[in-house]
Design a protein around this motif. Structure first.
Motif, PDB file in Angstrom:
ATOM      1  N   ALA A  20       2.639  22.209 -15.859  1.00 17.09           N
ATOM      2  CA  ALA A  20       2.350  22.955 -14.632  1.00 17.09           C
ATOM      3  C   ALA A  20       1.815  22.032 -13.537  1.00 17.09           C
ATOM      4  N   VAL A  21       0.966  21.091 -13.912  1.00 16.82           N
ATOM      5  CA  VAL A  21       0.399  20.165 -12.921  1.00 16.82           C
ATOM      6  C   VAL A  21       1.456  19.161 -12.467  1.00 16.82           C
ATOM      7  N   MET A  22       2.371  18.768 -13.363  1.00 12.46           N
ATOM      8  CA  MET A  22       3.411  17.796 -13.001  1.00 12.46           C
ATOM      9  C   MET A  22       4.405  18.346 -11.991  1.00 12.46           C
ATOM     10  N   LEU A  23       4.479  19.667 -11.828  1.00 13.36           N
ATOM     11  CA  LEU A  23       5.423  20.256 -10.887  1.00 13.36           C
ATOM     12  C   LEU A  23       4.949  20.162  -9.442  1.00 13.36           C
ATOM     13  N   GLU A  24       3.741  19.690  -9.219  1.00 16.35           N
ATOM     14  CA  GLU A  24       3.236  19.487  -7.857  1.00 16.35           C
ATOM     15  C   GLU A  24       3.893  18.255  -7.250  1.00 16.35           C
ATOM     16  N   ARG A  25       3.812  18.122  -5.931  1.00 17.51           N
ATOM     17  CA  ARG A  25       4.454  16.985  -5.259  1.00 17.51           C
ATOM     18  C   ARG A  25       3.585  15.734  -5.237  1.00 17.51           C
ATOM     19  N   SER A  26       2.304  15.876  -5.368  1.00 14.92           N
ATOM     20  CA  SER A  26       1.398  14.732  -5.272  1.00 14.92           C
ATOM     21  C   SER A  26       1.541  13.833  -6.502  1.00 14.92           C
ATOM     22  N   LEU A  27       1.637  12.529  -6.276  1.00 21.14           N
ATOM     23  CA  LEU A  27       1.756  11.599  -7.403  1.00 21.14           C
ATOM     24  C   LEU A  27       0.492  11.570  -8.254  1.00 21.14           C
ATOM     25  N   LEU A  91      -0.202   4.467 -11.958  1.00 23.21           N
ATOM     26  CA  LEU A  91      -1.327   4.112 -11.083  1.00 23.21           C
ATOM     27  C   LEU A  91      -0.893   3.114 -10.025  1.00 23.21           C
ATOM     28  N   ALA A  92      -0.035   2.175 -10.401  1.00 25.59           N
ATOM     29  CA  ALA A  92       0.487   1.217  -9.418  1.00 25.59           C
ATOM     30  C   ALA A  92       1.317   1.938  -8.363  1.00 25.59           C
ATOM     31  N   LEU A  93       2.124   2.912  -8.772  1.00 25.27           N
ATOM     32  CA  LEU A  93       2.900   3.694  -7.811  1.00 25.27           C
ATOM     33  C   LEU A  93       2.006   4.497  -6.881  1.00 25.27           C
ATOM     34  N   VAL A  94       0.953   5.111  -7.441  1.00 29.19           N
ATOM     35  CA  VAL A  94       0.027   5.893  -6.619  1.00 29.19           C
ATOM     36  C   VAL A  94      -0.659   4.993  -5.605  1.00 29.19           C
ATOM     37  N   TRP A  98      -0.266   5.157  -1.501  1.00 28.14           N
ATOM     38  CA  TRP A  98      -1.468   5.296  -0.673  1.00 28.14           C
ATOM     39  C   TRP A  98      -1.523   4.169   0.363  1.00 28.14           C
ATOM     40  N   TRP A  99      -1.201   2.958  -0.059  1.00 31.40           N
ATOM     41  CA  TRP A  99      -1.239   1.814   0.852  1.00 31.40           C
ATOM     42  C   TRP A  99      -0.227   1.989   1.982  1.00 31.40           C
ATOM     43  N   LEU A 100       0.976   2.417   1.641  1.00 29.23           N
ATOM     44  CA  LEU A 100       1.992   2.625   2.671  1.00 29.23           C
ATOM     45  C   LEU A 100       1.620   3.783   3.592  1.00 29.23           C
ATOM     46  N   ALA A 101       0.954   4.801   3.066  1.00 28.06           N
ATOM     47  CA  ALA A 101       0.528   5.914   3.910  1.00 28.06           C
ATOM     48  C   ALA A 101      -0.568   5.475   4.873  1.00 28.06           C
ATOM     49  N   GLN A 102      -1.406   4.530   4.477  1.00 27.97           N
ATOM     50  CA  GLN A 102      -2.469   4.036   5.350  1.00 27.97           C
ATOM     51  C   GLN A 102      -1.912   3.198   6.490  1.00 27.97           C
ATOM     52  N   GLY A 107       4.576   0.974   8.751  1.00 30.11           N
ATOM     53  CA  GLY A 107       5.314   0.840   7.494  1.00 30.11           C
ATOM     54  C   GLY A 107       4.908  -0.395   6.722  1.00 30.11           C
ATOM     55  N   ASP A 108       5.888  -0.994   6.102  1.00 27.94           N
ATOM     56  CA  ASP A 108       5.630  -2.151   5.248  1.00 27.94           C
ATOM     57  C   ASP A 108       5.637  -3.452   6.034  1.00 27.94           C
ATOM     58  N   ILE A 109       5.948  -3.389   7.327  1.00 27.44           N
ATOM     59  CA  ILE A 109       6.011  -4.591   8.148  1.00 27.44           C
ATOM     60  C   ILE A 109       4.635  -4.847   8.735  1.00 27.44           C
ATOM     61  N   ILE A 110       4.071  -5.974   8.422  1.00 28.37           N
ATOM     62  CA  ILE A 110       2.758  -6.356   8.936  1.00 28.37           C
ATOM     63  C   ILE A 110       2.965  -7.565   9.826  1.00 28.37           C
ATOM     64  N   GLY A 111       2.423  -7.500  11.022  1.00 28.61           N
ATOM     65  CA  GLY A 111       2.617  -8.604  11.960  1.00 28.61           C
ATOM     66  C   GLY A 111       1.864  -9.851  11.546  1.00 28.61           C
ATOM     67  N   ASP A 112       2.577 -10.933  11.312  1.00 32.87           N
ATOM     68  CA  ASP A 112       1.930 -12.202  10.968  1.00 32.87           C
ATOM     69  C   ASP A 112       2.301 -13.281  11.977  1.00 32.87           C
ATOM     70  N   GLU A 113       2.543 -12.940  13.203  1.00 30.40           N
ATOM     71  CA  GLU A 113       2.926 -13.946  14.186  1.00 30.40           C
ATOM     72  C   GLU A 113       1.822 -14.985  14.372  1.00 30.40           C
ATOM     73  N   GLU A 114       0.564 -14.511  14.370  1.00 32.11           N
ATOM     74  CA  GLU A 114      -0.548 -15.459  14.550  1.00 32.11           C
ATOM     75  C   GLU A 114      -0.635 -16.409  13.366  1.00 32.11           C
TER      76      GLU A 114
END
Length: 150
Positions: A20-27, A91-94, A98-102, A107-114
């Motif tokens: 029942a809990v696995m049917l939720e959308r949250s990882l 846990l790694a997927l969660v 979370w990191w990508l949502a933050q 997205g996954d592109i982080i500016g490293d020009e400096e």
């Protein structure tokens, strides 16, 4: 109620709650449901082992009917190890989601020009110092050649 029946009922409740809990959308909830299902299956396999008995060693004077079956115990131990590995992966997927949502729209592109500019300046400095070192070594070699010729 026998203890085995109680274990089967608890295993069924854990399994049902986990599904029942696995049917939720949250990882995170999927992870919790996965843990509940895993523990329910382990408890169910353990309850299927039958009544506890003697250690599964055949020695003289031991009735074979009094021995316990080691196979369910081995299955439960294997299931625990597999459950632990899959939990670590989940846990790694969660954490990754979370990191990508933050990061938000970036997205996954982080500016490293400096950082790239600093690396380029540092690399240019290293190339210059290497060229200066090569010239210094060549000057020492030329000076030693002149001393040998004299």
């Amino acid at each position: 109620m026998t203890p085995t029946l109680v274990l089967v009922i608890v295993a069924a409740v854990l399994f049902g709650a986990g599904v029942a809990v696995m049917l939720e959308r949250s990882l995170t909830r999927v992870l919790i449901g996965f843990l509940l299902v895993g523990n329910g299956v382990n408890l169910f396999m353990f309850s299927m082992a039958g009544a506890p008995g003697l250690a599964p060693l055949l020695v003289d004077g031991v009735d074979e009917a009094a021995l316990s079956d080691p196979l369910p115990q081995a299955f439960v131990l294997t299931a625990i190890v597999i459950n632990l590995g899959l939990t670590a992966f989940m846990l790694a997927l969660v954490y990754r989601t979370w990191w990508l949502a933050q990061l938000g729209a970036q997205g996954d592109i982080i500016g490293d020009e400096e950082d790239a500019e600093e690396d380029a300046v540092e690399t240019a400095g290293l190339i210059r110092s290497t060229a200066e070192d090569d010239r210094a070594v060549q000057d020492v070699l030329d000076a030693s050649d002149e001393e040998v010729r004299r």
